[in-house]
Design an enzyme around this catalytic site. Structure first.
Site, PDB file in Angstrom:
ATOM      1  N   LEU A  36     -27.470  12.723  -0.421  1.00 16.52           N
ATOM      2  CA  LEU A  36     -28.346  12.995  -1.573  1.00 16.52           C
ATOM      3  C   LEU A  36     -29.372  11.880  -1.702  1.00 16.52           C
ATOM      4  CD1 LEU A  36     -25.588  13.990  -4.161  1.00 16.52           C
ATOM      5  CD2 LEU A  36     -27.217  15.546  -3.029  1.00 16.52           C
ATOM      6  N   ASP A  78     -22.071  11.875   1.567  1.00 15.65           N
ATOM      7  CA  ASP A  78     -22.201  10.621   0.820  1.00 15.65           C
ATOM      8  C   ASP A  78     -20.877   9.857   0.712  1.00 15.65           C
ATOM      9  OD1 ASP A  78     -25.013  10.432  -0.183  1.00 15.65           O
ATOM     10  OD2 ASP A  78     -24.533  12.432  -0.938  1.00 15.65           O
ATOM     11  N   GLU A  83     -17.408   3.639  -3.830  1.00 13.18           N
ATOM     12  CA  GLU A  83     -17.319   3.094  -5.186  1.00 13.18           C
ATOM     13  C   GLU A  83     -17.338   4.187  -6.248  1.00 13.18           C
ATOM     14  OE1 GLU A  83     -19.393  -0.444  -7.434  1.00 13.18           O
ATOM     15  OE2 GLU A  83     -20.816   1.185  -7.176  1.00 13.18           O
ATOM     16  N   ASP A  84     -18.073   5.266  -5.975  1.00 11.87           N
ATOM     17  CA  ASP A  84     -18.245   6.289  -7.007  1.00 11.87           C
ATOM     18  C   ASP A  84     -16.986   7.104  -7.279  1.00 11.87           C
ATOM     19  OD1 ASP A  84     -20.935   5.701  -7.573  1.00 11.87           O
ATOM     20  OD2 ASP A  84     -21.549   6.727  -5.741  1.00 11.87           O
ATOM     21  N   ARG A 103     -20.020  15.892  -3.700  1.00  7.83           N
ATOM     22  CA  ARG A 103     -19.215  14.678  -3.680  1.00  7.83           C
ATOM     23  C   ARG A 103     -17.800  14.887  -4.232  1.00  7.83           C
ATOM     24  NH1 ARG A 103     -21.980   9.161  -4.574  1.00  7.83           N
ATOM     25  NH2 ARG A 103     -20.141   8.789  -3.318  1.00  7.83           N
ATOM     26  N   ARG A 148     -25.450  11.403 -13.955  1.00  8.79           N
ATOM     27  CA  ARG A 148     -24.181  11.632 -13.233  1.00  8.79           C
ATOM     28  C   ARG A 148     -22.937  11.433 -14.102  1.00  8.79           C
ATOM     29  NH1 ARG A 148     -24.730  11.110  -7.655  1.00  8.79           N
ATOM     30  NH2 ARG A 148     -26.789  11.809  -7.020  1.00  8.79           N
ATOM     31  N   HIS A 179     -27.787   5.217 -11.062  1.00  8.62           N
ATOM     32  CA  HIS A 179     -26.528   4.793 -11.666  1.00  8.62           C
ATOM     33  C   HIS A 179     -26.774   3.497 -12.439  1.00  8.62           C
ATOM     34  CE1 HIS A 179     -24.231   7.084  -8.362  1.00  8.62           C
ATOM     35  NE2 HIS A 179     -23.777   7.587  -9.499  1.00  8.62           N
ATOM     36  N   ILE A 260     -30.760   6.788   1.204  1.00  9.92           N
ATOM     37  CA  ILE A 260     -30.025   7.810   0.441  1.00  9.92           C
ATOM     38  C   ILE A 260     -29.409   7.158  -0.817  1.00  9.92           C
ATOM     39  CG2 ILE A 260     -29.661   9.513   2.254  1.00  9.92           C
ATOM     40  CD1 ILE A 260     -26.918   8.256   2.814  1.00  9.92           C
ATOM     41  N   CYS A 266     -21.929   0.218  -3.887  1.00  7.28           N
ATOM     42  CA  CYS A 266     -21.477   1.592  -3.632  1.00  7.28           C
ATOM     43  C   CYS A 266     -20.574   1.689  -2.407  1.00  7.28           C
ATOM     44  CB  CYS A 266     -22.656   2.523  -3.371  1.00  7.28           C
ATOM     45  SG  CYS A 266     -24.103   2.190  -4.340  1.00  7.28           S
TER      46      CYS A 266
END
Ligand code: CIR
Length: 271
Positions: A36, A78, A83-84, A103, A148, A179, A260, A266
């Protein structure tokens, strides 16, 4: 439980926000070319991304990390932005609920990996939270609502954390920032490195802040891992500023993940 073979093992007295033993990463898949992105800044060079990934892991090891590299997840472009998927705190992992549909399937495999390290693992099941929107400081957890991360997700996270004695505050990520942590990082127990645009929104009142020089905004996303700061290459003013402040700085090329929208934080989960 895995016993980390870290060079620097944090002690109980160390801050849980800057002292870590372990980092989890994920090998980028060839599908990362389809990650993304908010703007097209050129094609991703997957070979260079793989090299930069290795350099990043080497920097973590230099900082004292036991690095657990998970295999690529080709169906999730991704997935290297681990981390996300989770918030890791002492004795607790909270599994996130990503807003981005592509994701969602990253979370279950990360839950499996974290179960080797954490007994208490809780899932966000309402709303959305991506942990790129979460900044942990020694005294609290700051969550930035964004495109998000929504209020319902933040509310559930707050009740999970409150039950375990962690304080949490909800902020607003300015609209043009992907973010919350795209624009800030904890670099010392009381000091946050941040962009002017985020700092001037008032998020960090009560903390010391260090502003990245205008024009070097991507350098606001760094990692403090024990005694080192790991930052992206190509931001000389920020690098010298951090050195003058007395930090030990390691730089890593990040040109391909940056295409990206991925930065230093991240690319790993640290605990
Ligand atoms: C995404 O848009 O989800 C990825 N291309 C980039 C995620 C970056 N993660 C982060 O800022 N914590």
């Amino acid at each position: 439980m895995i016993t980390p073979m870290a060079i620097e093992i944090p002690t109980a007295a160390d801050s849980h926000a800057t002292r870590f033993s372990t980092a989890i990463t994920r090998l980028p898949a060839a599908s990362a070319i389809n990650g993304l992105r908010t703007q097209n800044t050129g094609a991703v060079d997957i070979n260079l991304m793989a090299k930069q990934h290795n350099d990043y892991q080497e920097a973590l090891r230099l900082a004292g990390a036991f690095v657990l590299e998970l295999p690529a997840l080709p169906e999730c472009p991704d997935a290297q932005f681990v981390e996300d998927t989770a918030l890791c705190l002492p004795g607790l992992a909270v599994m996130m609920r990503p807003w981005a549909k592509t994701r969602k399937d990253e979370v279950a495999p990360m839950r499996g990996a974290l179960s080797q390290f954490f007994d208490d693992i809780v899932d966000i099941v309402a709303g959305f939270v991506e942990a790129g929107d979460i900044l942990v400081t020694p005294s609290e957890v700051l969550v930035g609502l964004s495109a998000r991360t929504d209020q319902a997700g933040a509310d559930q996270l707050q009740s999970i954390l409150k039950a375990r004695g962690y304080g949490m505050r909800v902020m607003k990520t300015p609209p043009d920032i992907l973010h919350f942590k795209t624009d800030c990082s904890l670099i010392d127990d009381h000091c946050i490195l941040a962009t002017e645009r985020l700092t001037f929104s008032g998020c960090f009142d009560g903390y010391q802040t260090l502003l990245v020089p205008p024009g070097e905004e991507p350098a606001a996303n760094v990692i403090r891992f024990n005694n080192h700061i790991i930052m992206p290459a190509g931001y000389p003013k920020t690098r010298s500023m951090l050195r003058v402040e007395g930090f030990e700085v390691l730089t890593v090329g990040n040109s391909e993940c940056a295409k990206i929208d991925g930065g230093m934080s991240c690319l790993s989960l640290r605990f």
